[in-house]
Design an enzyme around this catalytic site. Structure first.
Site, PDB file in Angstrom:
ATOM      1  N   PRO A  30       0.867  -1.187   0.000  1.00  0.00           N
ATOM      2  CA  PRO A  30       0.000   0.000   0.000  1.00  0.00           C
ATOM      3  C   PRO A  30       0.899   1.231   0.000  1.00  0.00           C
ATOM      4  O   PRO A  30       1.812   1.322   0.826  1.00  0.00           O
ATOM      5  CB  PRO A  30      -0.777  -0.126   1.321  1.00  0.00           C
ATOM      6  CG  PRO A  30       0.077  -0.984   2.198  1.00  0.00           C
ATOM      7  CD  PRO A  30       0.880  -1.877   1.288  1.00  0.00           C
ATOM      8  N   CYS A 115       2.439   3.395   9.878  1.00  0.00           N
ATOM      9  CA  CYS A 115       2.706   4.743   9.374  1.00  0.00           C
ATOM     10  C   CYS A 115       3.306   5.628  10.474  1.00  0.00           C
ATOM     11  O   CYS A 115       2.707   5.802  11.533  1.00  0.00           O
ATOM     12  CB  CYS A 115       1.422   5.383   8.836  1.00  0.00           C
ATOM     13  SG  CYS A 115       1.747   7.006   8.129  1.00  0.00           S
ATOM     14  N   LYS A 156      -0.605  -4.436   8.980  1.00  0.00           N
ATOM     15  CA  LYS A 156       0.743  -4.119   8.470  1.00  0.00           C
ATOM     16  C   LYS A 156       1.443  -3.262   9.518  1.00  0.00           C
ATOM     17  O   LYS A 156       0.899  -2.248   9.962  1.00  0.00           O
ATOM     18  CB  LYS A 156       0.631  -3.382   7.140  1.00  0.00           C
ATOM     19  CG  LYS A 156       1.980  -3.053   6.525  1.00  0.00           C
ATOM     20  CD  LYS A 156       1.806  -2.682   5.060  1.00  0.00           C
ATOM     21  CE  LYS A 156       3.114  -2.242   4.432  1.00  0.00           C
ATOM     22  NZ  LYS A 156       3.559  -0.916   4.885  1.00  0.00           N
ATOM     23  N   ASN A 217       8.118  -7.706   4.089  1.00  0.00           N
ATOM     24  CA  ASN A 217       8.195  -6.450   3.350  1.00  0.00           C
ATOM     25  C   ASN A 217       9.482  -5.731   3.765  1.00  0.00           C
ATOM     26  O   ASN A 217       9.970  -5.910   4.860  1.00  0.00           O
ATOM     27  CB  ASN A 217       6.948  -5.596   3.679  1.00  0.00           C
ATOM     28  CG  ASN A 217       6.992  -4.196   3.084  1.00  0.00           C
ATOM     29  OD1 ASN A 217       6.779  -3.214   3.805  1.00  0.00           O
ATOM     30  ND2 ASN A 217       7.246  -4.079   1.803  1.00  0.00           N
ATOM     31  N   ARG A 242       8.654   0.299  -2.912  1.00  0.00           N
ATOM     32  CA  ARG A 242       9.356   1.297  -3.721  1.00  0.00           C
ATOM     33  C   ARG A 242       9.863   0.755  -5.055  1.00  0.00           C
ATOM     34  O   ARG A 242       9.878   1.480  -6.041  1.00  0.00           O
ATOM     35  CB  ARG A 242      10.519   1.889  -2.900  1.00  0.00           C
ATOM     36  CG  ARG A 242      10.031   2.801  -1.766  1.00  0.00           C
ATOM     37  CD  ARG A 242      11.148   3.051  -0.777  1.00  0.00           C
ATOM     38  NE  ARG A 242      11.565   1.806  -0.140  1.00  0.00           N
ATOM     39  CZ  ARG A 242      12.715   1.637   0.492  1.00  0.00           C
ATOM     40  NH1 ARG A 242      13.574   2.621   0.558  1.00  0.00           N
ATOM     41  NH2 ARG A 242      12.997   0.475   1.057  1.00  0.00           N
TER      42      ARG A 242
END
Ligand SMILES: Cc1cc2nc3c(=O)[nH]c(=O)nc-3n(C[C@H](O)[C@H](O)[C@H](O)COP(=O)(O)O)c2cc1C
Length: 358
Positions: A30, A115, A156, A217, A242
Site C-alpha cells: 500500500p 505509518c 501491516k 516487506n 518502492r
C-alpha cells in the site's frame, strides 16, 4: 530446497487469507499517492497476486470527501479483490469503518500500524498503535467482530515505535490472539524511516512466533531479493513497495521467478510509453481536473523515467509539464528517444519519500 526444508520463493504456495487465495504470493505494497486503482490494476496485470489500497482514514470514510472516495474506486473487471487499508486510532470508528468498507465491496481489510507520519501518529493511529498494544488488540478484535467471517483482517506494522521498543514479535502474537488473519512486517522502526537495511531476521522471528501467515516487506526489489527473503524468513508471501514505483514490470520478473521461468526481458521503450500513458489516462479520467491531474502525475513521471540512462534533460521537463497533451507528447518523444538501463530498477534511495510513510 533450502537448508530448513522451505521450498523457497519458486513455487511458494499461494497465500491463503480466509477464502482468498493469493497467487502468486506477491503483493504490491500500500503506498499513498501510488497505489491508486490504475496502478493496482497494472501491477495485478503484470503479475502481482494482490494489491491493497493506500491508507484510508477510517474517520474520513464517513465524510464523503472526494479524495477518500477516490481511494476506494474499484473496477472488478481489473481488480477482482478490493483490499482496503484503514488507519485510525479509535476502536469504535475503526470497527464501523471495517463494516463500511465491507459494505462497499472490500473482500479483505488491512489495518495500518506502521505509518510514522506525525499527522497520523498524533491521533494514536499508524505506528502509534505499536506503542499501545492493548488498544491495538481492541481495534483488531472490534473490527473482526464487525466483519463477516470470510473477510480476512490483516495488519501491516513496523519493527516498533523506536529502537528501544522493537516489539513486533510480541505485538504480532497479541494481534493474532485478537483475531488478525495475517501480519505484514516492514522491519524498521518509526525512527529508522528507510535507513539501513530492513531487518529480515525480525520477520523470521515473527514467523516462528505466530501461526497465521506472515508477509515479508522491506527492500525486496527483485526476484533475487524475493528468493533471499523467503529463504531467510520462511514468510508466506512477499510485498514490494518502492521497487514497483514507476516499475510495475518488477511483478513480471517476480511472477516468472515464482513459476521457475527465466527472467523476462526488460520492457521496451514502447512498452514504457504504453504503460505510463495508460496509467496517466486513467488517472486523468478519474480526477476530472486536468491541471490537478497533470500536476499530481509529475511524480509518477519521474518514477517511470528512473531507468532512463540520462534523466538530466527529462526531469526538468517532467516537473514543468502542465497539460495532458504536453505530458503525452513528452512521454512519447523522450521515452522513445532515450536509452534505458536494462540492468535493474535503479536505486531505492533515490525513491524514498522525504518522510517515511509506512
Ligand atoms: C510513497 C510511499 C507511500 C507509502 N504509503 C503507505 C501506506 O499508505 N500504507 C502503508 O502501510 N505503508 C505505506 N508505505 C510503506 C510501504 O508500504 C512499505 O512498507 C515500505 O516502502 C517498505 O517496503 P519497500 O522497501 O518494498 O519499499 C509507503 C511507502 C512509500 C514509499
Amino acid at each position: 530446497m533450502t537448508a530448513r526444508g522451505s521450498p523457497g520463493f519458486v513455487g511458494l504456495p499461494p497465500l491463503e487469507l480466509g477464502t482468498l487465495s493469493v497467487c502468486p504470493p506477491v503483493l504490491l505494497a500500500p503506498m499513498a499517492g501510488v497505489s491508486d486503482l490504475a496502478f493496482r490494476a497494472i501491477a495485478l496485470e503484470m503479475g502481482a497476486g494482490l494489491a491493497p489500497t493506500e491508507l484510508v482514514s477510517a474517520k474520513a470514510l464517513f465524510h464523503g470527501n472526494w479524495r477518500t472516495e477516490s481511494y476506494l474506486k474499484r473496477d472488478p473487471s481489473r481488480e477482482p479483490h478490493l483490499y482496503v487499508q484503514l488507519f485510525g486510532g479509535d476502536v469504535e470508528i475503526m470497527a464501523s469503518a471495517a463494516e463500511e468498507v465491507q459494505r462497499r465491496g472490500a473482500v479483505a481489510v488491512d489495518v495500518n500500524m506502521g505509518c510514522p507520519v506525525k499527522k497520523v501518529t498524533r491521533n494514536g493511529a499508524g505506528v502509534a498503535l505499536m506503542a499501545d498494544p492493548g488498544r491495538a488488540a481492541r481495534v483488531v478484535s472490534a473490527m473482526r467482530a464487525r466483519l463477516d467471517d470470510e473477510i480476512p483482517l490483516t495488519v501491516k506494522m513496523r519493527a516498533g515505535w523506536g529502537p528501544d521498543s522493537r516489539n513486533a514479535v510480541v505485538f504480532g502474537k497479541a494481534l493474532e490472539d485478537a483475531g488478525a488473519s495475517a501480519l505484514c512486517l516492514h522491519p524498521r522502526t518509526r525512527i529508522d524511516g528507510y535507513d539501513g537495511r530492513a531487518d529480515w531476521a525480525l520477520i523470521a522471528e515473527l514467523r516462528q512466533a505466530v501461526s497465521i501467515p506472515v508477509i515479508a516487506n522491506g527492500d525486496i526489489c527483485s526476484e533475487q531479493d524475493a528468493d533471499a527473503a523467503v529463504d531467510r524468513t520462511h514468510c508466506h508471501a512477499v510485498m514490494v513497495g518502492r521497487a514497483a514505483m514507476g516499475n510495475p514490470w518488477v511483478f513480471r520478473s517476480l511472477l516468472a521467478r515464482w513459476r521457475g521461468e527465466s527472467t523476462p526481458p526488460a520492457p521496451t521503450a514502447q512498452e514504457r510509453v504504453e504503460v505510463t500513458l495508460r496509467h496517466f489516462e486513467e488517472h486523468l479520467a478519474s480526477d476530472g481536473d486536468e491541471l490537478r491531474a497533470v500536476r499530481r502525475f509529475r511524480q509518477q513521471l519521474l518514477w517511470y523515467s528512473r531507468a532512463m540512462v540520462d534523466t538530466a534533460y527529462f526531469r526538468p521537463l517532467a516537473v514543468a509539464v502542465d497539460s495532458a497533451q504536453g505530458l503525452r507528447d513528452l512521454v512519447r518523444t523522450r521515452f522513445l528517444d532515450s536509452a534505458w538501463d536494462t540492468s535493474g530498477a535503479g536505486s531505492l534511495n533515490s525513491l524514498s519519500p522525504g518522510v517515511p510513510l509506512g
